[in-house]
Design a protein around this motif. Structure first.
Motif, mmCIF file in Angstrom:
data_model
loop_
_atom_site.group_PDB
_atom_site.id
_atom_site.type_symbol
_atom_site.label_atom_id
_atom_site.label_comp_id
_atom_site.label_asym_id
_atom_site.label_seq_id
_atom_site.Cartn_x
_atom_site.Cartn_y
_atom_site.Cartn_z
ATOM 1 N N SER A 24 -3.579 13.890 6.550
ATOM 2 C CA SER A 24 -3.291 15.195 6.858
ATOM 3 C C SER A 24 -4.399 16.377 6.507
ATOM 4 N N GLN A 25 -4.941 15.735 5.164
ATOM 5 C CA GLN A 25 -5.803 16.760 4.756
ATOM 6 C C GLN A 25 -7.271 16.348 4.957
ATOM 7 N N ILE A 26 -7.728 15.614 5.526
ATOM 8 C CA ILE A 26 -9.205 15.017 6.357
ATOM 9 C C ILE A 26 -8.398 15.872 8.111
ATOM 10 N N ILE A 86 -15.250 18.576 -1.217
ATOM 11 C CA ILE A 86 -15.269 17.710 -0.131
ATOM 12 C C ILE A 86 -15.371 16.776 -0.556
ATOM 13 N N ALA A 87 -14.997 15.391 0.395
ATOM 14 C CA ALA A 87 -15.028 14.223 -0.228
ATOM 15 C C ALA A 87 -14.749 13.037 0.204
ATOM 16 N N CYS A 88 -14.663 12.191 0.710
ATOM 17 C CA CYS A 88 -14.398 10.699 1.144
ATOM 18 C C CYS A 88 -13.693 10.538 1.599
ATOM 19 N N ILE A 89 -12.858 9.375 2.063
ATOM 20 C CA ILE A 89 -11.756 8.559 2.190
ATOM 21 C C ILE A 89 -11.307 8.583 0.899
ATOM 22 N N ALA A 90 -12.268 7.839 -0.007
ATOM 23 C CA ALA A 90 -11.447 7.496 -1.185
ATOM 24 C C ALA A 90 -11.637 8.919 -2.479
ATOM 25 N N GLY A 91 -12.357 9.784 -2.415
ATOM 26 C CA GLY A 91 -12.557 11.485 -2.525
ATOM 27 C C GLY A 91 -10.871 11.941 -2.705
ATOM 28 N N HIS A 92 -10.751 11.797 -1.522
ATOM 29 C CA HIS A 92 -9.399 12.683 -0.762
ATOM 30 C C HIS A 92 -8.493 11.960 -1.181
ATOM 31 N N ARG A 143 -14.432 19.927 7.563
ATOM 32 C CA ARG A 143 -15.470 20.685 6.613
ATOM 33 C C ARG A 143 -15.057 20.113 5.162
ATOM 34 N N SER A 144 -14.310 19.508 4.875
ATOM 35 C CA SER A 144 -13.903 19.038 3.551
ATOM 36 C C SER A 144 -14.227 17.739 3.104
ATOM 37 N N PHE A 145 -14.196 16.994 4.563
ATOM 38 C CA PHE A 145 -14.067 15.570 4.265
ATOM 39 C C PHE A 145 -15.856 14.718 5.232
ATOM 40 N N ASP A 146 -16.615 14.130 3.961
ATOM 41 C CA ASP A 146 -18.035 13.208 4.295
ATOM 42 C C ASP A 146 -17.757 12.462 3.599
ATOM 43 N N ILE A 167 0.631 -1.192 -0.197
ATOM 44 C CA ILE A 167 -0.236 0.164 -0.184
ATOM 45 C C ILE A 167 0.865 1.546 0.023
ATOM 46 N N ASP A 168 0.195 2.721 -0.404
ATOM 47 C CA ASP A 168 0.758 3.410 -0.802
ATOM 48 C C ASP A 168 0.182 4.558 0.895
ATOM 49 N N ILE A 169 1.562 4.255 1.974
ATOM 50 C CA ILE A 169 1.269 5.116 2.980
ATOM 51 C C ILE A 169 1.692 6.222 3.036
ATOM 52 N N ALA A 170 2.518 6.576 1.849
ATOM 53 C CA ALA A 170 2.381 8.366 1.835
ATOM 54 C C ALA A 170 1.343 8.747 1.394
ATOM 55 N N LEU A 171 0.846 8.324 0.842
ATOM 56 C CA LEU A 171 0.033 8.920 -0.315
ATOM 57 C C LEU A 171 -1.530 8.610 1.177
#
Length: 135
Positions: free
Chosen positions: A17-19, A41-47, A24-27, A7-11
């Motif tokens: 970090s973004q969340i 605004i994004a979920c984990i996959a979107g982020h 408020r950008s997380f949903d 898995i890409d741990i850095a990503l």
């Protein structure tokens, strides 16, 4: 996009970090959305897509890579490949209903961001196997 060997741990750390920086950008109900008033605004996959330079064209329902390649399948499949997760691991990370049972204690809107961050951190620390192990 096929899963990677590891898995890409850095990503995943960038997603976390973004969340953390912009909760408020997380949903978890929105894959990826851009709104002039609300921003991204994004979920984990979107982020995961956002942090990889992808965009989501809501009108045409396609994910667009940084080099302009369009993917007509779901955002979660693209994010799965970017992170190097198996189908089962991605399903358990990207969908609240599939989160490990221990994280279903208090899934109010106020706590879902905190819970998601705990799960992401555990994947970073232990690897994604716990998501599907039932432990």
């Amino acid at each position: 996009m096929m899963p990677k060997e590891t898995i890409d741990i850095a990503l995943l750390e960038r997603v976390k970090s973004q969340i953390e920086a912009y909760p408020r950008s997380f949903d978890m109900h929105v894959f990826y959305s851009t709104d002039p008033e609300c921003g991204t605004i994004a979920c984990i996959a979107g982020h995961t897509l956002f942090e990889s330079g992808f965009t989501y064209n809501q009108v045409e329902n396609v994910v667009v890579s940084p080099n302009g390649e369009e993917y007509s399948h779901d955002c979660d499949i693209v994010a799965q490949g970017l992170l190097g997760l198996s189908y089962e691991e991605a399903r358990h990370l990207f969908y609240v209903i599939s989160w490990p049972q221990e994280y279903h204690v208090d899934l109010t809107d106020d706590n879902i961001t905190t819970t998601a961050l705990k799960i992401i951190q555990r994947v970073i620390d232990e690897g994604p196997e716990f998501l599907t192990s039932g432990k």
